[in-house]
Write a protein that holds these residues in place. Structure first.
Motif, mmCIF file in Angstrom:
data_model
loop_
_atom_site.group_PDB
_atom_site.id
_atom_site.type_symbol
_atom_site.label_atom_id
_atom_site.label_comp_id
_atom_site.label_asym_id
_atom_site.label_seq_id
_atom_site.Cartn_x
_atom_site.Cartn_y
_atom_site.Cartn_z
ATOM 1 N N LEU A 390 36.380 -24.005 -59.901
ATOM 2 C CA LEU A 390 37.647 -24.728 -59.890
ATOM 3 C C LEU A 390 37.420 -26.229 -60.005
ATOM 4 C CD1 LEU A 390 39.473 -22.883 -56.953
ATOM 5 C CD2 LEU A 390 39.880 -22.582 -59.421
ATOM 6 N N VAL A 391 38.348 -26.893 -60.696
ATOM 7 C CA VAL A 391 38.472 -28.351 -60.676
ATOM 8 C C VAL A 391 39.770 -28.641 -59.928
ATOM 9 C CG1 VAL A 391 38.728 -30.438 -62.066
ATOM 10 C CG2 VAL A 391 37.238 -28.579 -62.862
ATOM 11 N N GLU A 392 39.663 -29.291 -58.770
ATOM 12 C CA GLU A 392 40.807 -29.431 -57.859
ATOM 13 C C GLU A 392 41.167 -30.906 -57.673
ATOM 14 O OE1 GLU A 392 39.507 -25.933 -54.738
ATOM 15 O OE2 GLU A 392 38.294 -27.748 -54.913
ATOM 16 N N VAL A 393 42.453 -31.161 -57.433
ATOM 17 C CA VAL A 393 42.944 -32.506 -57.114
ATOM 18 C C VAL A 393 43.342 -32.522 -55.649
ATOM 19 C CG1 VAL A 393 44.687 -34.245 -57.608
ATOM 20 C CG2 VAL A 393 43.904 -32.723 -59.431
ATOM 21 N N ARG A 394 42.808 -33.489 -54.888
ATOM 22 C CA ARG A 394 43.228 -33.650 -53.486
ATOM 23 C C ARG A 394 43.555 -35.122 -53.266
ATOM 24 N NH1 ARG A 394 40.487 -28.964 -50.449
ATOM 25 N NH2 ARG A 394 39.185 -28.015 -52.048
ATOM 26 N N LEU A 395 44.499 -35.382 -52.400
ATOM 27 C CA LEU A 395 44.944 -36.756 -52.161
ATOM 28 C C LEU A 395 44.489 -37.241 -50.795
ATOM 29 C CD1 LEU A 395 48.610 -36.594 -53.519
ATOM 30 C CD2 LEU A 395 46.518 -37.234 -54.727
ATOM 31 N N ASP A 396 43.885 -38.429 -50.788
ATOM 32 C CA ASP A 396 43.610 -39.219 -49.581
ATOM 33 C C ASP A 396 42.525 -38.651 -48.669
ATOM 34 O OD1 ASP A 396 45.565 -41.060 -50.402
ATOM 35 O OD2 ASP A 396 47.126 -39.748 -49.606
ATOM 36 N N SER A 397 42.118 -37.404 -48.912
ATOM 37 C CA SER A 397 41.040 -36.831 -48.110
ATOM 38 C C SER A 397 40.392 -35.695 -48.891
ATOM 39 C CB SER A 397 41.590 -36.292 -46.779
ATOM 40 O OG SER A 397 40.638 -35.411 -46.198
ATOM 41 N N ARG A 398 39.070 -35.582 -48.766
ATOM 42 C CA ARG A 398 38.360 -34.499 -49.452
ATOM 43 C C ARG A 398 38.718 -33.137 -48.884
ATOM 44 N NH1 ARG A 398 32.313 -35.490 -48.782
ATOM 45 N NH2 ARG A 398 32.194 -33.307 -49.419
ATOM 46 N N ALA A 400 41.845 -32.394 -47.723
ATOM 47 C CA ALA A 400 43.274 -32.088 -47.874
ATOM 48 C C ALA A 400 43.442 -30.834 -48.722
ATOM 49 C CB ALA A 400 43.991 -33.265 -48.533
ATOM 50 N N ALA A 401 44.561 -30.145 -48.559
ATOM 51 C CA ALA A 401 44.847 -28.989 -49.420
ATOM 52 C C ALA A 401 44.991 -29.485 -50.861
ATOM 53 C CB ALA A 401 46.138 -28.314 -48.976
ATOM 54 N N PRO A 402 44.468 -28.720 -51.827
ATOM 55 C CA PRO A 402 44.586 -29.165 -53.223
ATOM 56 C C PRO A 402 46.052 -29.314 -53.649
ATOM 57 C CG PRO A 402 42.952 -27.415 -53.037
ATOM 58 C CD PRO A 402 43.673 -27.490 -51.707
ATOM 59 N N ALA A 403 46.335 -30.414 -54.370
ATOM 60 C CA ALA A 403 47.662 -30.606 -54.962
ATOM 61 C C ALA A 403 47.789 -29.814 -56.246
ATOM 62 C CB ALA A 403 47.896 -32.088 -55.247
ATOM 63 N N GLY A 404 46.664 -29.339 -56.768
ATOM 64 C CA GLY A 404 46.655 -28.537 -57.990
ATOM 65 C C GLY A 404 45.224 -28.292 -58.401
ATOM 66 N N SER A 405 45.023 -27.333 -59.301
ATOM 67 C CA SER A 405 43.661 -27.020 -59.737
ATOM 68 C C SER A 405 43.720 -26.183 -61.000
ATOM 69 C CB SER A 405 42.907 -26.235 -58.659
ATOM 70 O OG SER A 405 43.465 -24.950 -58.509
ATOM 71 N N PHE A 406 42.576 -26.115 -61.692
ATOM 72 C CA PHE A 406 42.425 -25.118 -62.750
ATOM 73 C C PHE A 406 41.016 -24.554 -62.679
ATOM 74 C CE2 PHE A 406 41.434 -29.154 -64.957
ATOM 75 C CZ PHE A 406 40.184 -28.868 -65.503
#
Ligand SMILES: [Ca+2]
Ligand SMILES: [Ca+2]
Length: 455
Positions: A390-398, A400-406
């Motif tokens: 997976l390539v994941e996006v997380r905000l403000d903390s490593r 944090a729950a992913p905001a999205g991924s593929f």
């Protein structure tokens, strides 16, 4: 992808008058200078040595019978195998690209299909975009032409790497033709299929005979204009408009769905067989035994122009991160990086061969009022079979729950770059962005050139 289409619109072409044959126009011209108020933003004049391939810095070669994981037979029923052999695709040394359909001794057809590396062709807000090509269709008619299906067209960028979101992402068929008929078809595909406001799988189309000499015997100029102020799409042949679709016709929601993403990529291909040529052959399969091998789609140039409007604000991220979420955040410039190694990528740099547990941090990324709903990453993978992650996006903390991924697996090699989109939950404001990498296997599975966001 052009699925099964245009059975209704197509029948009108059979009634089209056969025009007078006129001497073919000159074989080659250079890309014309933009008209007053317009700027050329991209183009390929196909100058180069006879027998060479079109530049891979401008074009991607689509190979085989489908995209990896995409619909079989390119979604259209076409039967040929696409190759990057110079037997099928080459520059001719006289300033043209030639895509040639060939039948081998066993009856199998080969041909070629290319698409632009760039997938962000769109007008500035309130401005115009024009995509233009000077093209001669395969010079063959009648029974010997049954199954020939040349096309010059564009697909919405979210299609790349997904392949199942057609037709909502939008498709503009700037020039299509089948079976050597002296007509150009211009078509919009949109919304949902089957049905929807575009009446899929037919789409909203129109056709006309080529002005003067036939489409097959001469070059003609095919142009598509997208006017973001007037909210119109308009199709032209040799400067004469023959089709237009307005936002009012499809509705604001469908219009926005196909115009608010990052833009479009351009395709050129010569298919053999499939739903469209079959429909115009009394619903009988094409090609037929009499179909003649060896004819070419000839392209003098493709050019993209823009005019007017307010260009999108792009800011160059300072080293270490920051900048606009909507410009490319270069992986190699990440403020923090764990895993992978920096090396050359597509004329610039990227972070290569990242494995499970790796991450990239971009500090202070500005999403504005957004909200951003799309995430894009320019990635490549030469991972062996069965290895993905997976390539994941997380905000403000490593953590944090992913905001999205593929998910990504082998893209065709560590230099086979693809822009892959993902949906993300709405993001606005300023955030530290962490791109995190998660896999069940220890082997490296992805390289990243850049990431960016879209609304
Ligand atoms: Ca040329
Ligand atoms: Ca980069």
């Amino acid at each position: 992808m052009k699925p099964r289409r245009r059975v209704l619109a197509a029948t009108t072409a059979l009634l089209a008058a056969v025009p007078l044959a006129i001497a073919a126009m000159s074989a080659n011209a250079s890309i014309p200078p933009p008209a007053a108020g317009w700027t050329q933003v991209w183009g390929d004049d196909f100058n180069g040595p006879n027998g060479s391939l079109p530049s891979s810095s401008d074009w991607i070669f689509d190979l085989g019978h489908s995209y990896p994981g995409g619909p079989a037979n390119w979604g259209t029923g076409e039967i040929q195998n696409y190759t990057n052999s110079t037997q099928n695709i080459r520059l001719d040394g006289a300033g043209n690209l030639r895509i040639t359909a060939l039948k081998d001794g066993a009856g199998n057809w080969t041909s070629s299909r290319i698409e632009t590396q760039r997938a962000n062709f769109k007008p500035a807000a309130g401005g115009k975009l024009a995509i233009e090509g000077r093209i001669q269709m395969p010079n063959i008619t009648g029974e010997a032409a049954l199954g020939y299906w040349p096309a010059f067209w564009a697909l919405g960028s979210p299609f790349r790497g997904n392949y199942w979101n057609w037709p909502g992402i939008g498709e503009f068929d700037i020039m299509e033709n089948v079976n050597g008929i002296n007509s150009v078809w211009g078509v919009l595909h949109c919304d949902v299929a089957p049905g929807g406001v575009c009446g899929e799988f037919t789409g909203i189309g129109n056709s006309r005979t080529c002005p003067g000499a036939s489409c097959q015997s001469a070059f003609h100029t095919y142009r598509f204009e997208w006017d973001d102020a007037a909210k119109t799409f308009t199709w032209f042949v040799d400067g004469q408009s023959f089709h237009q679709v307005t936002r009012d016709r499809v509705g604001a929601g469908v219009w926005d769905q196909m115009t608010s993403h990052a833009g479009y990529f351009i395709l050129l291909n010569l298919a053999m067989g499939g739903a469209f040529p079959n429909a115009l052959n009394n619903n009988q399969p094409t090609p037929v035994a009499a179909t003649q091998s060896g004819h070419s789609l000839v392209v003098d140039y493709v050019a993209v122009y823009t005019a007017g409007g307010t260009p999108p604000t792009t800011t160059t991220p300072p080293p270490g991160g920051g900048g606009s979420a909507y410009s490319e955040l270069q992986a190699e410039n990440a403020a923090e990086r764990s895993g992978g190694s920096v090396g050359p990528a597509e004329g610039g740099s990227g972070v290569h061969q990242i494995a499970n547990g790796g991450y990239l941090k971009f500090s202070g990324v500005d999403f504005g009022s957004g909200p951003a709903r799309q995430f894009y990453a320019r990635v490549a993978s030469g991972a062996s079979g069965g290895v993905s992650g997976l390539v994941e996006v997380r905000l403000d903390s490593r953590s944090a729950a992913p905001a999205g991924s593929f998910a990504v697996g082998n893209t065709g090699g560590w230099d086979a770059w693809r822009t892959i989109p993902a949906n993300i939950s709405n993001i606005s404001g300023v955030h530290d962005v962490y791109i995190t990498f998660t896999s069940g296997q220890p082997a490296p599975y992805v390289s990243v050139n850049w990431v960016k966001f879209g609304t």
